[in-house]
Design an enzyme around this catalytic site. Structure first.
Site, mmCIF file in Angstrom:
data_model
loop_
_atom_site.group_PDB
_atom_site.id
_atom_site.type_symbol
_atom_site.label_atom_id
_atom_site.label_comp_id
_atom_site.label_asym_id
_atom_site.label_seq_id
_atom_site.Cartn_x
_atom_site.Cartn_y
_atom_site.Cartn_z
ATOM 1 N N GLU A 50 -5.072 6.259 -14.713
ATOM 2 C CA GLU A 50 -5.309 7.170 -14.105
ATOM 3 C C GLU A 50 -5.840 7.683 -12.413
ATOM 4 O OE1 GLU A 50 -6.855 4.773 -16.206
ATOM 5 O OE2 GLU A 50 -7.855 6.236 -17.174
ATOM 6 N N PHE A 112 -22.149 -0.309 -22.248
ATOM 7 C CA PHE A 112 -20.329 -0.864 -21.992
ATOM 8 C C PHE A 112 -19.624 0.553 -21.194
ATOM 9 C CE2 PHE A 112 -16.598 0.925 -24.150
ATOM 10 C CZ PHE A 112 -16.114 -0.433 -24.261
ATOM 11 N N GLN A 113 -19.172 -0.030 -20.482
ATOM 12 C CA GLN A 113 -18.197 0.935 -19.084
ATOM 13 C C GLN A 113 -18.846 1.601 -18.895
ATOM 14 O OE1 GLN A 113 -15.110 2.656 -21.998
ATOM 15 N NE2 GLN A 113 -13.748 1.066 -21.435
ATOM 16 N N LYS A 162 -22.452 11.362 -20.761
ATOM 17 C CA LYS A 162 -21.926 11.942 -21.970
ATOM 18 C C LYS A 162 -23.025 12.869 -22.642
ATOM 19 C CE LYS A 162 -20.122 9.872 -26.127
ATOM 20 N NZ LYS A 162 -19.144 8.878 -27.055
ATOM 21 N N MET A 474 9.254 -0.889 4.754
ATOM 22 C CA MET A 474 8.413 -1.106 6.250
ATOM 23 C C MET A 474 7.905 -2.675 6.517
ATOM 24 S SD MET A 474 7.776 0.730 8.128
ATOM 25 C CE MET A 474 7.484 2.777 8.668
HETATM 26 C C1 LIG Z 1 -0.555 0.501 -2.618
HETATM 27 C C2 LIG Z 1 -0.708 0.242 -0.742
HETATM 28 N N1 LIG Z 1 -0.446 -1.215 -0.542
HETATM 29 C C3 LIG Z 1 0.510 -1.978 0.128
HETATM 30 C C4 LIG Z 1 0.834 -1.111 1.103
HETATM 31 C C5 LIG Z 1 1.292 -1.441 2.288
HETATM 32 N N2 LIG Z 1 2.728 -1.099 2.910
HETATM 33 C C6 LIG Z 1 3.346 -0.270 3.836
HETATM 34 S S1 LIG Z 1 4.685 -0.196 3.292
HETATM 35 C C7 LIG Z 1 4.725 -1.204 2.159
HETATM 36 C C8 LIG Z 1 6.470 -1.166 1.847
HETATM 37 C C9 LIG Z 1 7.467 -0.402 0.772
HETATM 38 O O1 LIG Z 1 8.465 -0.556 0.208
HETATM 39 P P1 LIG Z 1 8.993 0.195 -0.491
HETATM 40 O O2 LIG Z 1 7.571 0.927 -1.587
HETATM 41 O O3 LIG Z 1 9.880 -0.581 -1.209
HETATM 42 O O4 LIG Z 1 9.179 0.732 0.416
HETATM 43 P P2 LIG Z 1 10.343 1.574 2.039
HETATM 44 O O5 LIG Z 1 9.558 0.428 2.923
HETATM 45 O O6 LIG Z 1 11.456 -0.125 1.415
HETATM 46 O O7 LIG Z 1 11.224 2.531 2.092
HETATM 47 C C10 LIG Z 1 3.930 -1.275 1.648
HETATM 48 C C11 LIG Z 1 3.591 -2.723 1.105
HETATM 49 C C12 LIG Z 1 0.213 0.379 0.854
HETATM 50 N N3 LIG Z 1 0.503 1.504 1.959
HETATM 51 N N4 LIG Z 1 -0.046 1.190 -0.087
#
Ligand SMILES: Cc1ncc(C[n+]2csc(CCOP(=O)(O)OP(=O)(O)O)c2C)c(N)n1
Length: 573
Positions: A50, A112-113, A162, A474
């Protein structure tokens, strides 16, 4: 009047609202809606999770300018939407979410749900409803669409018991204009405040325009351009404002904020007047509020009165539709000249090129900047780029230079990993003629990679460029800069992305060297169906410049000057 079931009322209303496609996933509590769907000319896209439905509907909305629609069943179906709802909320994206709820007499008994979805989503929706009586359903749905698309757009959720879907009532679609107490969007700007703002502009020597997503949402691109040209004021954009002003325009400065261009942040700090158009002074844009643009008087134009003086105290706040406000300005705006200031900013650009990885001599490594720069060149700057969240997102913002509006979709406010692929699928469904590129990281891609299966089943073509650095890049960068290179939980092993694409009956390609980039892009463009390219880039590169979180905007970490400049000529397109 005709007898209609609640489920029929849902579809009749959606048809009248112009809905052509819905993204969703069925279950017990929304089965009546699904059953009735078969009698209506609507395209349903069956997602794999979803969250994917929410992001697809959001991507669809951002690419089309229409309201997106996503549906889920009660309980886990509805809670799986939550991340996507919050994402739409933070970026003012108009999406209507329809969730099934347990039969009304069971509500409150841990049936449920059952989950309290209106309770859960109250802080992350523009508005939400629980409908337990079929008689209320039609008007509620009309209101939901109205609220989603008017004023400052945003997500609206309608949770439908529902029995309200199954029961019948006498009903006819009503064209009556919607009147909601306490909700009066589209306020016109007050001429007194416009006069005051013009007065300030007439005495400013270093004015700057900060353009946000509000420019795009109100369709004020032409007005912005005319304003900037006539007042001779340079324009900086927010991450979500990319495309609101042509990147190649002589007055275009580029992106501001944490990973904005150094000269832009410098110019903001030196400015004596900021004109903030449809942007909300997010902390990623301002850095330390105490030292933000200390010499500048500030004029803020926004549709949402709650934004004025929220983060930054302003001298003049003008509430209203941005396009209308700018039109009012233009009626009185004389031709101005700020050549000294514009030239000064140009000198600030000075040594930036020696720090740009793009212009350094080849060292045999493939850099993300190369991939994105080449993508920009080979697609003629015309692709609809959808990103995920991380380093690649910032590099895409820096190196894919958009001249056109509505060609850039990214999760700005919430920074939602997993957004890229599904949002790109939604965008391509909205604009089947657009060349859609999803630029994603190896981490975020894996959060919603199951939607490759949706793309395959639906025959949707998007090109997926995975900027694969083997890290949660990042976060690794933050660890490098601020945690002494202690790489806790950021190295990431991935599956074979080429085989993953092939397992879905799609095309997968892998690129290690810069010389191979062009061929891969070309092949992806020429191949039918979704193509996944695994770009193996330098693992420990960082996004520069960077304003550390909460630091002063002018205190940026710059890319170290490593090599002499060998080539400064801009690539020809
Ligand atoms: C759902 C979610 N979980 C954690 C984060 C924290 N976060 C921000 S950037 C990042 C790393 C992203 O890594 P990747 O997808 O490999 O991209 P890159 O930075 O290497 O280009 C994380 C874990 C986030 N923004 N969103």
């Amino acid at each position: 009047m005709m007898k209609r079931t609640g489920a029929q009322i849902v579809w009749e209303t959606l048809m009248r609202e112009g809905v052509e496609v819905v993204f969703g996933y069925p279950g017990g509590a929304n089965l009546p809606i699904y059953d009735a769907m078969l009698d209506y000319p609507v395209r349903h896209v069956l997602v794999r999770h979803e969250q994917g439905a929410a992001h697809m509907a959001d991507g669809y909305a951002r690419a089309s300018g229409k309201v997106g629609v996503a549906m889920a069943t009660s309980g886990p179906g509805a809670t799986n939407l939550v991340t996507g709802i919050a994402t739409a909320m933070m970026d003012s994206s108009p999406v209507v979410f329809l969730t099934g709820q347990v039969v009304s007499k069971f509500i409150g008994y841990d049936a449920f749900q059952e989950t309290d979805v209106t309770g859960i989503t109250l802080p992350i929706t523009k508005h939400n409803y629980l409908v337990t009586r079929v008689e209320e359903l039609g008007d509620t749905l009309r209101e939901a669409f109205y609220i989603a698309r008017t004023g400052r757009p945003g997500p609206v959720l309608v949770d439908i018991a529902k029995d309200a879907q199954q029961n019948s009532t006498d009903w006819e679609y009503s064209d009556r204009p919607i009147q909601l107490r306490g909700y009066r969007p589209n306020r016109h700007p007050l001429s007194k405040q416009v006069e005051q703002a013009l007065e300030m502009l007439s005495t400013a020597r270093k004015p700057l325009i900060l353009a946000g997503r509000g420019v795009l949402l109100s369709g004020a691109m032409r007005e912005l351009r005319e304003f900037a040209e006539r007042a001779h004021v340079p324009v900086a954009v927010t991450l979500l404002g990319i495309g609101s002003f042509p990147a190649s325009h002589p007055l275009s400065l580029g992106m501001m904020g944490m990973h904005g261009e150094a000269w832009v942040n410098q110019a903001i700090q030196e400015s004596d007047l900021l004109l903030a158009f449809g942007m909300r002074f997010d902390d990623r844009v301002t850095g330390n509020l105490k030292t933000y643009a200390p010499n500048a008087r500030k004029i803020h134009l926004d549709i949402d009165p709650a934004e004025i003086n929220k983060n930054v105290r302003v001298d003049v706040g003008i509430v209203g539709d941005l396009r209308e406000s700018l039109q009012t300005f233009l009626e009185h705006l004389p031709q101005m000249d700020h050549s000294d200031w514009v030239e000064h900013i140009n000198t600030l650009k000075g040594e930036s090129a020696v720090r740009d990885i793009q212009y350094l001599p080849p060292d045999g490594h493939l850099y993300a900047a190369h991939v994105i720069h080449d993508l920009w060149r080979y697609t003629g700057g015309n692709a609809l780029v959808v990103t995920d969240v991380g380093q690649h997102q910032m590099w895409a913002a820096q190196y894919y230079r958009h001249d056109q509006p509505f060609q850039w979709i990214t999760s700005g406010g919430l920074g939602t990993m997993g957004f890229g692929l599904p949002a790109a699928i939604g965008a391509r469904i909205a604009r089947p003629d657009a060349e859609v590129w999803a630029i994603v990281g190896d981490g975020g891609f894996q959060m919603t990679a199951a939607e490759l299966s949706t793309a395959a089943q639906e025959g949707v073509k998007v090109n997926v460029a995975i900027i694969n650095n083997g890290f949660l890049g990042m976060v690794r960068q933050w660890q490098e800069f601020f945690y002494d290179r202690r790489y806790a939980a950021t190295p990431m092993r991935s599956p074979d992305f080429v085989k993953l694409a092939e397992a879905h009956g799609l095309t997968g390609l892998r690129v290690w060297r810069r010389e191979e980039v062009f061929d891969a892009i070309q092949r992806a463009r020429e191949t039918d169906g979704t193509v996944v390219i695994d770009f193996r880039v330098e693992q420990e590169d960082s996004v520069y410049p960077m304003v550390p979180a909460g630091a002063d905007l002018h205190n940026m970490i710059r890319r170290p000057v490593r090599n002499p400049l060998v080539e400064t000529a801009q690539d020809e397109m």
